[in-house]
Design an enzyme around this catalytic site. Structure first.
Site, mmCIF file in Angstrom:
data_model
loop_
_atom_site.group_PDB
_atom_site.id
_atom_site.type_symbol
_atom_site.label_atom_id
_atom_site.label_comp_id
_atom_site.label_asym_id
_atom_site.label_seq_id
_atom_site.Cartn_x
_atom_site.Cartn_y
_atom_site.Cartn_z
ATOM 1 N N ASP A 583 9.079 -5.771 -1.247
ATOM 2 C CA ASP A 583 9.103 -4.741 -2.287
ATOM 3 C C ASP A 583 8.512 -3.401 -1.851
ATOM 4 O O ASP A 583 9.160 -2.629 -1.180
ATOM 5 C CB ASP A 583 8.410 -5.272 -3.546
ATOM 6 C CG ASP A 583 9.151 -6.459 -4.155
ATOM 7 O OD1 ASP A 583 10.068 -6.975 -3.493
ATOM 8 O OD2 ASP A 583 8.841 -6.871 -5.278
ATOM 9 N N GLU A 815 0.116 -15.510 -8.641
ATOM 10 C CA GLU A 815 1.136 -14.903 -7.778
ATOM 11 C C GLU A 815 0.524 -14.326 -6.500
ATOM 12 O O GLU A 815 1.093 -14.437 -5.415
ATOM 13 C CB GLU A 815 1.839 -13.792 -8.556
ATOM 14 C CG GLU A 815 2.935 -13.071 -7.785
ATOM 15 C CD GLU A 815 3.538 -11.930 -8.587
ATOM 16 O OE1 GLU A 815 4.606 -11.436 -8.187
ATOM 17 O OE2 GLU A 815 2.947 -11.526 -9.618
#
Length: 845
Positions: A583, A815
């Site tokens: 990302d 996460e």
């Protein structure tokens, strides 16, 4: 050609025709090859006579001229049609399936042990079957003590905003049973299910929901042991079938149903002591996403014995045309309380007894015992010295991985450069594990490869099934959408900007990593049970591999570049590279076609050798894959393209500025700026220039992470020394994503986007680091072996201790983890690749 307006049999000659045309201008005769106005024909005849050209010759020349003109027109027309036909063909390629045999050979009731399951990953608890359209069941609840005006607190979809203390599977084998614990304020809900094989329509199952107050409510203020608990069954819109209610007063005792996939069946609702009031809802919804709203809109209350009781009222429900497809059984109960939902297929003729009460408890305990036995023989954690607390944590991590496997069906939205607007992919099904039930309850291509490294170890049959489904999503180009958003339940959770998948955007080929891992762990089993599956996979794997090589290639030989970066954005400090999976990890600040992406080059090197190994296993020519692997692992070539002497590490290359910032740009002449917030824009303070990107982080490690470097590489020593520097990547909790001294460390990528891969610790990359360190500690010599062993031991200890500590502190696996204090970050629960901690504990890489 000439068009005759009169019968040519009258014998008029061409010469006569021309003469008559010249003298009389008659139109009722045989015309020249191409009709012209009288003046033009007369002028041409006079010029031909003046030049001494016989009229018969002139006519012949005119015929040739007209034939040439006609041919040119035909060629132009054919070219026009062919060109636009080709454009139309290009438009269709993105949604045309690859013309190869499907890998998934059996599904639905033909795979009875995986037909029913907890495949609704995005709800707190629900069952469905593996069919394009399913009978859906699910649970909802509210706590009367927590209800607020305009916010009744209905729990249904897994939501971060529900702020539950904890929820997740504590035991789940992926096939037969599961046990989940949910802590909501001072109530503990335990949901479990057990399946029983039998009959020809997928067998039976029973779900049990137990409610237990956690405190003595007699002396506690604002705490209640009451719950409003609902369990529903719904025919997914588009599923042909019937559901009929068996009622007793306000209670729903059972449902009798029939569908083409299930045949006839019955669902019984069995409630124990503690029920204050029962009620039910029968209605029709147009979408599964209307279930929560339909239930809430029918909710009412009434006073019974001085106490307000919540009930469902069918009179409040809007009347939709057609047969009802949603049935809700609700109880307002006082804990402790237990409800059982028993599903039985009519095709099961030799059923020993109903799977409820003691029979259910006995079956559940049997499956739990087998789960514990298999877990130890698979991962050996007790033998490695882990205590019961650590083992329970690892069991929960595995259970959430396999318990989070979902089954999805629907149509993706896709777009290529040849499509002016998004178009639908073909309708398809996907059996896949999900990264997060609350935030990402859908399939992600590169995540899946990491997921399957754990699933491979636990149940390779599930892995084969999952890989097969992913490969069947490949289009004729060899492309697989990186994010699969199939069906209404998945689509409602995705922001609009991420819905459309573009066919120039790739993802790391981690499925190959998972497949190769399976070949290593289960080679004999795989060849015995799935050799023909591998043969069906092969043409799809080759199409995918060649698509990656064709579409992600760089401008220079042996270089690669991720597509999909936005070179015109003004909002992003450093344009994201979603295709890489990393990302906002800092790349070249100004994207151009001359970029070189190190991680993609390493992925293609690994993909090449994995393809070579699989080709050898199946009896195909592996030479071209080995040749590519040899070129991509050539150390001199790798160094010339990606080694930065300034950084003393490997790096990306591109048009890069070492100084960009986000600033709010003042626009005094703009009326907009006086009345509205003006978003920050990127400002480049130092002009960009081509060179290596001055960021040390995960990307820099990829030649080591994927074992591209040989154990005797001098560059490996440099990387091992840099890893242990706490100013760079080393922390007491794992390796951070970029160095603490890097220019983009912990910086926002836009005014609203916090840092994602710019400091936090990610478990999938730490897993790859540990895998490579273990490899170099055994294959390397001298300083390489010593440093690798030292880093491996300490890093493994740090990662395990922090994830486990955060789990017991917060109730979740996260996460990512904060590199400063180890706290969980991002979404939770995140039991996708963070669950790889189980393999790290067992040292199974």
């Amino acid at each position: 050609m000439a068009r005759n307006r009169t019968n040519p049999g009258k014998g008029s000659s061409k010469k006569k025709v021309v003469k008559q045309s010249s003298q009389e201008g008659s139109t009722n005769e045989v015309e020249p090859p191409v009709q012209r106005p009288k003046e033009i024909r007369s002028q041409r005849s006079r010029r031909e006579a003046q030049n001494g050209v016989p009229r018969s010759v002139a006519a012949t020349e005119g015929l040739k001229y007209n034939k040439f003109t006609f041919s040119a027109v035909v060629v132009a027309l054919v070219s026009f049609v062919a060109y636009y036909g080709y454009l139309g063909y290009l438009e269709t390629r993105i949604y045309t399936p690859l013309a190869e045999e499907k890998v998934v050979e059996k599904t639905g009731v033909d795979v009875p042990d995986r037909f029913w399951g907890s495949y609704r990953s995005g709800v707190y608890f629900g069952m469905k079957h593996r069919s394009p359209k399913s009978l859906l069941t699910g649970m909802m609840w509210m706590l009367p003590s927590q209800m607020r005006p305009r916010n009744p607190g209905l729990r249904h979809l897994c939501q971060q905003d529900d702020n539950l203390r904890s929820y997740g599977w504590v035991e789940h084998d992926g096939i037969n049973f599961g046990v989940q614990e949910i802590f909501d304020n001072d109530i503990k809900l335990t949901t479990s299910f057990v399946k029983r094989s039998g009959g020809s329509n997928g067998g039976d199952w029973t779900a049990r929901i137990s409610v237990q107050p956690l405190v003595d409510v007699e002396d506690a203020r604002d705490i209640s042991d009451e719950i409003v608990l609902s369990f529903y069954a719904a025919l997914e819109p588009g599923l042909e079938g019937t559901l009929d209610a068996e009622r007793q007063g306000d209670s729903l005792n059972a449902l009798h149903g029939n569908t083409s996939q299930l045949g006839s069946f019955i669902i019984r609702f069995l409630s124990g002591n503690g029920v204050l009031q029962s009620s039910h809802l029968v209605t029709k919804v147009r979408s599964v996403n209307e279930i929560s709203h339909a239930t809430l809109s029918s909710m009412g209350s009434k006073r019974i014995n001085g106490k307000w009781i919540y009930v469902l009222n069918n009179h409040n429900v809007p009347k939709e045309p057609g047969q009802p497809n949603l049935f809700v059984h609700q109880v307002h109960a006082k804990g402790p309380f237990t409800m059982e939902i028993v599903y039985e297929t009519a095709s099961f003729f030799n059923r020993p007894s109903m799977l409820e009460g003691e029979a259910y408890t006995e079956a559940l305990n049997s499956h739990r015992d087998e789960f514990h036995r298999k877990f130890e023989t698979t991962f050996h954690l007790k033998a490695k010295g882990f205590n019961s607390t650590a083992i329970q944590f690892a069991q929960a991590a595995l259970s959430n991985m396999v318990g989070g496997i979902g089954y999805f069906h629907g149509t993706s939205k896709v777009q290529s450069i040849h499509n002016s607007a998004p178009v639908p992919y073909w309708a398809a099904s996907l059996y896949a594990s999900v990264p997060s039930r609350s935030f990402f309850p859908r399939g992600f291509l590169w995540d899946e490869g990491f997921h399957l490294l754990l699933v491979n170890k636990w149940n390779p049959e599930i892995s084969v099934d999952i890989i097969s489904h992913w490969l069947d999503l490949m289009n004729t180009e060899g492309w697989i959408p990186r994010e699969e958003i199939l069906g209404e339940e998945a689509l409602i959770r995705v922001p609009d900007e991420f819905v459309v998948q573009r066919n120039d955007v790739a993802n790391p080929p981690t499925l190959l990593l998972a497949l190769h891992d399976m070949l290593t762990r289960h080679r004999d089993w795989l060849l015995k049970n799935h050799k023909f599956t591998l043969y069906r996979m092969w043409p799809r794997l080759t199409a995918w591999y060649h698509w990656l090589n064709r579409t992600q290639i760089g401008e220079l030989p042996s270089t690669y570049r991720w597509r999909g970066r936005n070179s015109t954005t003004k909002r992003e400090l450093n344009p994201k590279t979603l295709a890489s999976g990393l990302d906002d990890y800092p790349r070249a600040s100004h994207p151009t076609e001359l970029e070189r992406h190190l991680d993609l080059r390493c992925w293609m090197a690994v993909a090449s050798v994995l393809m070579a190994d699989l080709a050898d296993l199946l009896g195909y020519d592996r030479s071209k894959y080995l040749a590519t692997h040899k070129a991509l692992t050539d150390p001199d070539l790798l160094d010339s393209l990606h080694w930065s002497n300034e950084l003393n590490s490997y790096a990306d290359y591109g048009l890069h500025s070492t100084k960009t910032v986000l600033k709010r740009i003042s626009k005094p002449d703009s009326e907009f700026s006086h009345h509205h917030h003006v978003e920050k824009e990127r400002v480049t303070l130092i002009p960009p220039k081509y060179g290596f990107v001055n960021v040390f982080g995960y990307i820099s490690l990829f030649p080591m992470l994927l074992q591209i470097l040989t154990p005797n590489s001098e560059k490996l020593i440099a990387m091992l020394n840099k890893i242990q520097d706490s100013n760079l990547l080393w922390t007491p909790y794992g390796l951070r994503s970029i160095a603490a001294t890097a220019p983009f460390y912990n910086t926002r990528n836009t005014e609203h986007d916090p840092p994602y891969w710019r400091g936090p610790i990610w478990i999938n990359i730490n897993f790859l680091a540990l895998k490579s360190l273990k490899y170099y500690s055994t294959e390397g010599k001298g300083a390489v072996a010593i440093l690798s062993k030292e880093k491996y031991t300490k890093l493994r200890e740090n990662v395990i201790e922090n994830i486990m500590r955060q789990y017991y502190k917060t109730g979740y696996i996260w996460e990512q983890y904060n590199d400063a204090n180890g706290d969980g970050k991002g979404c939770r629960p995140f039991t996708g690749w963070s669950a790889l901690v189980v393999l790290i504990m067992s040292e199974e890489y």
